[in-house]
Design a protein around this motif. Structure first.
Motif, mmCIF file in Angstrom:
data_model
loop_
_atom_site.group_PDB
_atom_site.id
_atom_site.type_symbol
_atom_site.label_atom_id
_atom_site.label_comp_id
_atom_site.label_asym_id
_atom_site.label_seq_id
_atom_site.Cartn_x
_atom_site.Cartn_y
_atom_site.Cartn_z
ATOM 1 N N ARG A 1 -61.806 -17.236 -53.611
ATOM 2 C CA ARG A 1 -62.191 -16.716 -52.299
ATOM 3 C C ARG A 1 -61.788 -17.690 -51.189
ATOM 4 O O ARG A 1 -61.364 -17.284 -50.109
ATOM 5 C CB ARG A 1 -63.712 -16.501 -52.252
ATOM 6 C CG ARG A 1 -64.207 -16.076 -50.875
ATOM 7 C CD ARG A 1 -65.722 -15.915 -50.810
ATOM 8 N NE ARG A 1 -66.439 -17.167 -50.958
ATOM 9 C CZ ARG A 1 -67.729 -17.351 -50.643
ATOM 10 N NH1 ARG A 1 -68.441 -16.332 -50.194
ATOM 11 N NH2 ARG A 1 -68.326 -18.515 -50.821
ATOM 12 N N GLY A 2 -61.970 -18.994 -51.470
ATOM 13 C CA GLY A 2 -61.749 -19.975 -50.412
ATOM 14 C C GLY A 2 -61.039 -21.230 -50.895
ATOM 15 O O GLY A 2 -61.040 -21.546 -52.092
ATOM 16 N N ILE A 3 -60.431 -21.924 -49.945
ATOM 17 C CA ILE A 3 -59.770 -23.204 -50.245
ATOM 18 C C ILE A 3 -60.187 -24.212 -49.174
ATOM 19 O O ILE A 3 -60.152 -23.901 -47.980
ATOM 20 C CB ILE A 3 -58.232 -23.059 -50.266
ATOM 21 C CG1 ILE A 3 -57.807 -22.075 -51.361
ATOM 22 C CG2 ILE A 3 -57.549 -24.425 -50.440
ATOM 23 C CD1 ILE A 3 -56.306 -21.882 -51.523
ATOM 24 N N SER A 4 -60.602 -25.412 -49.639
ATOM 25 C CA SER A 4 -60.890 -26.500 -48.700
ATOM 26 C C SER A 4 -59.733 -27.480 -48.730
ATOM 27 O O SER A 4 -59.367 -27.986 -49.797
ATOM 28 C CB SER A 4 -62.179 -27.227 -49.087
ATOM 29 O OG SER A 4 -63.251 -26.306 -49.114
ATOM 30 N N GLN B 1 -52.845 -20.552 -42.921
ATOM 31 C CA GLN B 1 -53.474 -19.297 -42.478
ATOM 32 C C GLN B 1 -52.468 -18.169 -42.337
ATOM 33 O O GLN B 1 -52.770 -17.020 -42.642
ATOM 34 C CB GLN B 1 -54.163 -19.490 -41.125
ATOM 35 C CG GLN B 1 -55.372 -20.394 -41.190
ATOM 36 C CD GLN B 1 -55.920 -20.648 -39.801
ATOM 37 O OE1 GLN B 1 -56.969 -20.146 -39.438
ATOM 38 N NE2 GLN B 1 -55.210 -21.429 -39.006
ATOM 39 N N SER B 2 -51.240 -18.493 -41.875
ATOM 40 C CA SER B 2 -50.299 -17.385 -41.712
ATOM 41 C C SER B 2 -49.800 -16.899 -43.067
ATOM 42 O O SER B 2 -49.569 -15.714 -43.264
ATOM 43 C CB SER B 2 -49.141 -17.758 -40.775
ATOM 44 O OG SER B 2 -48.327 -18.691 -41.406
ATOM 45 N N LYS B 3 -49.691 -17.810 -44.053
ATOM 46 C CA LYS B 3 -49.251 -17.380 -45.376
ATOM 47 C C LYS B 3 -50.354 -16.615 -46.118
ATOM 48 O O LYS B 3 -50.071 -15.667 -46.849
ATOM 49 C CB LYS B 3 -48.848 -18.626 -46.177
ATOM 50 C CG LYS B 3 -47.840 -18.324 -47.252
ATOM 51 C CD LYS B 3 -47.114 -19.547 -47.738
ATOM 52 C CE LYS B 3 -46.169 -19.152 -48.847
ATOM 53 N NZ LYS B 3 -45.929 -20.228 -49.783
ATOM 54 N N HIS B 4 -51.593 -17.042 -45.948
ATOM 55 C CA HIS B 4 -52.706 -16.433 -46.691
ATOM 56 C C HIS B 4 -53.861 -16.103 -45.735
ATOM 57 O O HIS B 4 -54.888 -16.789 -45.723
ATOM 58 C CB HIS B 4 -53.188 -17.399 -47.787
ATOM 59 C CG HIS B 4 -52.117 -17.773 -48.754
ATOM 60 N ND1 HIS B 4 -51.537 -16.860 -49.623
ATOM 61 C CD2 HIS B 4 -51.489 -18.953 -48.970
ATOM 62 C CE1 HIS B 4 -50.604 -17.475 -50.348
ATOM 63 N NE2 HIS B 4 -50.549 -18.743 -49.966
ATOM 64 N N PRO B 5 -53.692 -15.049 -44.941
ATOM 65 C CA PRO B 5 -54.704 -14.753 -43.902
ATOM 66 C C PRO B 5 -56.052 -14.317 -44.450
ATOM 67 O O PRO B 5 -57.046 -14.368 -43.733
ATOM 68 C CB PRO B 5 -54.050 -13.621 -43.081
ATOM 69 C CG PRO B 5 -52.990 -13.047 -43.964
ATOM 70 C CD PRO B 5 -52.552 -14.123 -44.893
ATOM 71 N N ASN B 6 -56.115 -13.909 -45.728
ATOM 72 C CA ASN B 6 -57.401 -13.410 -46.250
ATOM 73 C C ASN B 6 -58.209 -14.472 -46.991
ATOM 74 O O ASN B 6 -59.266 -14.179 -47.540
ATOM 75 C CB ASN B 6 -57.167 -12.206 -47.166
ATOM 76 C CG ASN B 6 -56.524 -11.074 -46.396
ATOM 77 O OD1 ASN B 6 -56.867 -10.854 -45.226
ATOM 78 N ND2 ASN B 6 -55.558 -10.400 -47.003
ATOM 79 N N THR B 7 -57.695 -15.688 -47.052
ATOM 80 C CA THR B 7 -58.418 -16.776 -47.729
ATOM 81 C C THR B 7 -59.449 -17.369 -46.771
ATOM 82 O O THR B 7 -59.199 -17.479 -45.575
ATOM 83 C CB THR B 7 -57.407 -17.851 -48.176
ATOM 84 O OG1 THR B 7 -56.490 -17.246 -49.082
ATOM 85 C CG2 THR B 7 -58.072 -19.045 -48.838
ATOM 86 N N GLN B 8 -60.616 -17.732 -47.327
ATOM 87 C CA GLN B 8 -61.637 -18.406 -46.510
ATOM 88 C C GLN B 8 -61.268 -19.898 -46.444
ATOM 89 O O GLN B 8 -61.425 -20.621 -47.426
ATOM 90 C CB GLN B 8 -63.016 -18.225 -47.158
ATOM 91 C CG GLN B 8 -64.146 -18.791 -46.339
ATOM 92 C CD GLN B 8 -65.482 -18.696 -47.081
ATOM 93 O OE1 GLN B 8 -65.854 -19.597 -47.822
ATOM 94 N NE2 GLN B 8 -66.215 -17.623 -46.862
ATOM 95 N N TRP B 9 -60.765 -20.337 -45.302
ATOM 96 C CA TRP B 9 -60.282 -21.719 -45.166
ATOM 97 C C TRP B 9 -61.387 -22.650 -44.681
ATOM 98 O O TRP B 9 -62.122 -22.309 -43.747
ATOM 99 C CB TRP B 9 -59.110 -21.780 -44.169
ATOM 100 C CG TRP B 9 -57.915 -21.058 -44.677
ATOM 101 C CD1 TRP B 9 -57.473 -19.826 -44.291
ATOM 102 C CD2 TRP B 9 -57.045 -21.489 -45.727
ATOM 103 N NE1 TRP B 9 -56.379 -19.466 -45.042
ATOM 104 C CE2 TRP B 9 -56.087 -20.470 -45.928
ATOM 105 C CE3 TRP B 9 -56.970 -22.641 -46.527
ATOM 106 C CZ2 TRP B 9 -55.081 -20.560 -46.881
ATOM 107 C CZ3 TRP B 9 -55.967 -22.733 -47.478
ATOM 108 C CH2 TRP B 9 -55.044 -21.705 -47.637
ATOM 109 N N THR B 10 -61.475 -23.818 -45.307
ATOM 110 C CA THR B 10 -62.376 -24.884 -44.835
ATOM 111 C C THR B 10 -61.543 -26.141 -44.641
ATOM 112 O O THR B 10 -60.663 -26.439 -45.455
ATOM 113 C CB THR B 10 -63.463 -25.181 -45.885
ATOM 114 O OG1 THR B 10 -64.310 -24.035 -46.022
ATOM 115 C CG2 THR B 10 -64.318 -26.380 -45.488
#
Ligand code: COA
Ligand code: ZN
Length: 305
Positions: free
Chosen positions: A169-172, A193-202
């Motif tokens: 779901r997410g990547i820190s 973010q542009s490559k993987h817009p649906n990932t929850q980024w931290t």
């Protein structure tokens, strides 16, 4: 103005390298107070080998002892399948897996190659999916490693792609020893973010070289809305030479609130908890806001020089 989510790591990253054992009941008391401060997530502990991280050997007792306040996600750091099984037995909202982008740091921290880590973590991700537990992965040394130097961005992107493909779901994106600079942060945040817009980024920064808040600002301006931070600025990986504290939660919240971002955090409660934390660890904390007070602190005396 934009909503920004704050994720507390003091009882995991913050405590893991502290020299004196912090009693289980003090950890529970601190987490229970912090649970009412407005956090999106709290990283409670780690299910690592107690020989590797003796401070967090009480992970089960802490997880069982804390109140679970609705609206707060309680996550834990997990290095391998054994850790995941332990976490499932007590119940957690999220597995926060860990591996390093740097081969050298992965060997130092987890005693295996990146390839072996990735293989083992693949099994952990399958277990999480079966068990309906959310998965985040913290990629340590994403910007630089104290043993192998600056991290090539294509290597970071390779591991990001790998774990997105595995369905996390997410990547820190973690700057384990404060080697990132704001320009590098902007580039990486935009690319990820542009490559993987649906990932929850931290974004997870350490203030080892004084660039921590500048990096957080660069990240928020690049569209990142989630940050790890540690009360009082405690923290650091015991297996990364020269590691020091995370960016400080009360400093981050103080800055973002003043700029008009919506953190929904109770800064006064954070400052009370940070003052108690100073007593708990029995030494000064690297928190400028704890020392100076918020910007609205006024003095009624004129200084005489
Ligand atoms: N929880 C509890 N015990 C664990 C464990 C876990 N997740 N994983 C391994 N162990 C135990 C094994 O049972 C074994 O115990 P024994 O010596 O009593 O037989 C011992 O640890 C060694 O196991 P092994 O599989 O050989 O692991 P290792 O010694 O190569 O260590 C890790 C590998 C990943 C478990 C260890 O390096 C670790 O926990 N690292 C975490 C580092 C960390 O948290 N760093 C800071 C965060 S970035
Ligand atoms: Zn860290």
């Amino acid at each position: 103005m934009k909503r920004v989510f704050i994720q507390e790591v003091v009882t995991r990253d913050g405590f893991q390298a502290e020299p004196r054992f912090i009693p289980t009941e003090d950890k529970i008391r601190l987490i229970n107070r912090l649970s009412h401060a407005g956090y999106a997530k709290i990283e409670v502990t780690s299910f690592t080998s107690p020989k590797a991280i003796p401070m967090l050997a009480d992970a089960e007792a802490v997880m069982r002892g804390i109140d679970r306040v609705p609206g707060v996600e309680y996550t834990v750091l997990i290095p391998n399948l054994r850790g995941a099984e332990r976490a499932l037995a007590v119940g957690v909202d999220e597995f926060n897996l860990v591996m390093s982008v740097s081969e050298t740091h992965n060997q130092s921290n987890l005693r295996m190659s990146r390839a072996d880590s990735a293989k083992a973590l693949g099994e952990v991700i399958s277990l999480a999916h079966q068990s309906k537990v959310a998965v985040n992965i913290s990629l340590s040394t994403s910007f630089g490693c104290p043993m192998s130097g600056m991290t090539p961005t294509h290597e970071l992107m390779h591991w990001i792609d790998h774990f997105v493909d595995q369905g996390v779901r997410g990547i820190s994106i973690c700057d384990t020893t404060g080697m990132a600079n704001p320009r590098q942060v902007t580039e990486i945040c935009e690319q990820a973010q542009s490559k993987h817009p649906n990932t929850q980024w931290t974004l997870h920064f350490h203030n080892t070289r004084g660039m921590g808040l500048a990096n957080a600002l660069a990240a928020v301006q690049a569209g990142i809305v989630r940050f790890d931070s540690s009360l009082g600025g405690l923290g650091g990986c015991p297996y990364a030479p020269g590691a020091t504290g995370n960016i400080c939660t009360e400093e981050l919240v103080h800055m973002l609130d003043l700029m008009g971002f919506k953190t929904h955090m109770n800064l006064d409660l954070l400052l009370e908890c940070a003052a108690d934390l100073r007593t708990l660890v029995d030494r000064p904390l690297p928190s400028q806001v704890l020392l100076a007070g918020k910007v609205d602190r006024l003095y009624d005396k004129i200084c005489q020089s």
